[in-house]
Design an enzyme around this catalytic site. Structure first.
Site, PDB file in Angstrom:
ATOM      1  N   ARG A 253      38.118  31.944  55.250  1.00  0.00           N
ATOM      2  CA  ARG A 253      36.917  31.368  54.630  1.00  0.00           C
ATOM      3  C   ARG A 253      37.042  29.851  54.698  1.00  0.00           C
ATOM      4  NH1 ARG A 253      37.676  31.824  48.809  1.00  0.00           N
ATOM      5  NH2 ARG A 253      37.770  29.564  48.816  1.00  0.00           N
ATOM      6  N   HIS A 257      34.472  29.414  47.971  1.00  0.00           N
ATOM      7  CA  HIS A 257      34.188  30.825  47.664  1.00  0.00           C
ATOM      8  C   HIS A 257      32.681  31.020  47.483  1.00  0.00           C
ATOM      9  CE1 HIS A 257      34.231  34.764  45.848  1.00  0.00           C
ATOM     10  NE2 HIS A 257      33.627  34.273  44.780  1.00  0.00           N
ATOM     11  N   TYR A 266      42.727  24.501  44.607  1.00  0.00           N
ATOM     12  CA  TYR A 266      43.769  25.525  44.716  1.00  0.00           C
ATOM     13  C   TYR A 266      44.300  25.752  46.119  1.00  0.00           C
ATOM     14  CZ  TYR A 266      39.620  28.370  45.825  1.00  0.00           C
ATOM     15  OH  TYR A 266      38.460  28.842  46.387  1.00  0.00           O
TER      16      TYR A 266
HETATM   17  C1  LIG Z   1      34.426  44.347  39.815  1.00  0.00           C
HETATM   18  C2  LIG Z   1      34.360  42.865  39.924  1.00  0.00           C
HETATM   19  N1  LIG Z   1      35.338  42.110  39.382  1.00  0.00           N
HETATM   20  C3  LIG Z   1      35.310  40.770  39.484  1.00  0.00           C
HETATM   21  C4  LIG Z   1      34.271  40.142  40.102  1.00  0.00           C
HETATM   22  C5  LIG Z   1      34.232  38.618  40.210  1.00  0.00           C
HETATM   23  N2  LIG Z   1      34.503  38.223  41.590  1.00  0.00           N
HETATM   24  C6  LIG Z   1      33.509  37.850  42.405  1.00  0.00           C
HETATM   25  S1  LIG Z   1      34.061  37.489  43.941  1.00  0.00           S
HETATM   26  C7  LIG Z   1      35.655  37.828  43.536  1.00  0.00           C
HETATM   27  C8  LIG Z   1      36.743  37.694  44.555  1.00  0.00           C
HETATM   28  C9  LIG Z   1      36.584  38.612  45.719  1.00  0.00           C
HETATM   29  O1  LIG Z   1      37.482  38.289  46.754  1.00  0.00           O
HETATM   30  P1  LIG Z   1      37.524  39.099  48.079  1.00  0.00           P
HETATM   31  O2  LIG Z   1      37.445  40.556  47.822  1.00  0.00           O
HETATM   32  O3  LIG Z   1      38.712  38.627  48.842  1.00  0.00           O
HETATM   33  O4  LIG Z   1      36.171  38.706  48.819  1.00  0.00           O
HETATM   34  P2  LIG Z   1      35.720  37.260  49.375  1.00  0.00           P
HETATM   35  O5  LIG Z   1      34.942  36.608  48.276  1.00  0.00           O
HETATM   36  O6  LIG Z   1      36.942  36.499  49.729  1.00  0.00           O
HETATM   37  O7  LIG Z   1      34.848  37.546  50.551  1.00  0.00           O
HETATM   38  C10 LIG Z   1      35.736  38.209  42.202  1.00  0.00           C
HETATM   39  C11 LIG Z   1      36.996  38.547  41.523  1.00  0.00           C
HETATM   40  C12 LIG Z   1      33.239  40.944  40.636  1.00  0.00           C
HETATM   41  N3  LIG Z   1      32.199  40.420  41.258  1.00  0.00           N
HETATM   42  N4  LIG Z   1      33.314  42.298  40.539  1.00  0.00           N
END
Ligand SMILES: Cc1ncc(C[n+]2csc(CCOP(=O)(O)OP(=O)(O)O)c2C)c(N)n1
Ligand SMILES: [Mg+2]
Length: 355
Positions: A253, A257, A266
């Site tokens: 990425r 985020h 970070y």
């Molecule tokens: C069940 C749930 N827990 C927490 C969140 C908050 N949250 C949004 S994005 C994220 C991180 C996701 O990371 P990843 O799976 O690596 O996907 P990326 O954003 O890197 O594409 C979190 C913890 C959420 N949306 N849903």
């Protein structure tokens, strides 16, 4: 490359090195198809940048950048067939464009409104609740299997999502019932501020498949040809009745985020720079230039036409009328209970006061 071979190797499958040289067998793609993949990757990046700009102007909601992950997003969707289903997370907007969701509809959805995708497109609305879409994909695949049709479902999640129960339950169910599904993990190195190294002690996320009896593939996620090739084979396996595949795409990425995040707090600038050299668009452009499938001049024209398309579609999406504030009650249940009717009336009163 066969899926069974890669399963034991666990080095990332690659067809294009970072200089754009072909280092493996060329997938069966015409010049026109190769250029279409390249244009779709540009569409993904330009659309992502556009929505970020609209968010900065207060015209779009929080948005997660796609920049750096275009090869994964386009490569996973391009080999799908019309009857296949796609359940994505919030980041894979280029996959939806490839499948035929109108760009104006996507812009509309990032104004915070529920979009109506054309029904024959077979894409689920983007899913924010991490990993749940993997279960949706398995359910869609299972339904196809029960009905005896030839559709395959694809579910896409991030590296962070692999720590959720839903992800593991999806893999387990898919393995036990030999569901025609391809489960894709776009491993972009980070789950907001949590690095991949803190997500799992497993050497690869693809290795998770073995514990569920699901063959898996690790692929260079910034290599459009490798992602396309792996997906084409995994889709064919599922369609032939040979069951599910787990695909981990190694990508990065490049941006924040979301528009609500500051990654400089970070992660190391040197890490970002190292990945910049692996940019999927630059890599594929080098390949196309080397093969005389593209000239610098044609590239400039392509970029200008993509920008034009995104700008026009954005204007359309911005001009679409907002739904009534209580419209979501219509999607909830056929017959609203008295309590829900009361809530609806309350909401309308509140919205009226706000004017
Ligand atoms: C069940 C749930 N827990 C927490 C969140 C908050 N949250 C949004 S994005 C994220 C991180 C996701 O990371 P990843 O799976 O690596 O996907 P990326 O954003 O890197 O594409 C979190 C913890 C959420 N949306 N849903
Ligand atoms: Mg991630």
């Amino acid at each position: 490359m066969t899926i069974q071979q890669v399963d034991s190797g666990m080095t990332a499958y690659q067809l294009l090195d970072i200089e754009g040289n072909l280092v493996g067998p060329m997938p069966n793609l015409s010049a026109q198809e190769l250029l279409k993949l390249y244009r779709s990757m540009h569409l993904g990046r330009t659309l992502s940048n556009k929505i970020i700009a609209l968010q900065r102007q207060g015209r779009a909601t929080t948005f997660g950048s796609l920049a750096g992950q275009e090869a994964t997003a386009v490569g996973l969707a391009a080999p799908m067939q019309a009857q296949d289903w796609l359940a994505t997370s919030y980041r894979e907007i280029a996959s939806l464009v490839v499948r035929g969701v109108p760009i104006s509809t996507l812009v509309y959805s990032f104004r915070g409104f529920t979009p109506a995708y054309p029904p024959d497109i077979r894409c689920m609305p983007i899913q924010i609740v991490i990993a749940t879409q993997m279960l949706h994909a398995v359910g869609l695949g299972m339904a196809a299997k029960i009905k005896g049709d030839t559709s395959v479902a694809v579910g896409v999640c991030g590296d962070g999502a692999t720590s959720e129960g839903d992800f593991n339950e999806a893999l387990n169910f898919a393995g036990v019932f030999q569901v025609p599904v391809v489960l894709v993990v776009q491993n972009n190195g980070w789950a907001i501020s949590v690095p991949r190294s803190q997500q799992s002690a497993a050497p690869t996320l693809a290795a998770r498949g073995a514990g569920f009896g699901v063959p898996s593939v690790l692929v260079d996620g910034n290599d459009i040809l490798a992602v396309y090739d792996v997906m084409q084979k995994a889709l064919a396996r599922a369609r032939a009745g040979d069951g599910p595949t787990l695909v981990e795409t190694l990508t990065y990425r490049m941006g924040a985020h979301t528009t609500a995040d500051d990654p400089t707090r970070y992660r190391d600038a040197a890490e970002v720079e190292a990945w910049r050299a692996k940019d999927p668009l630059a890599r594929f452009k080098r390949f196309l230039l080397q093969r005389d499938l593209l000239s610098e001049e044609q590239d400039q024209q392509l970029i200008a036409s993509v920008e034009d398309e995104i700008n026009r579609a954005s204007e359309e999406g911005l001009a679409m009328p907002a739904p009534a504030p209580d419209a979501f009650f219509d999607y909830m249940t056929d017959n609203l209970t008295p309590r829900l009717q009361e809530q609806r009336a309350d909401l309308l009163r509140f919205a009226q006061q706000d004017k």
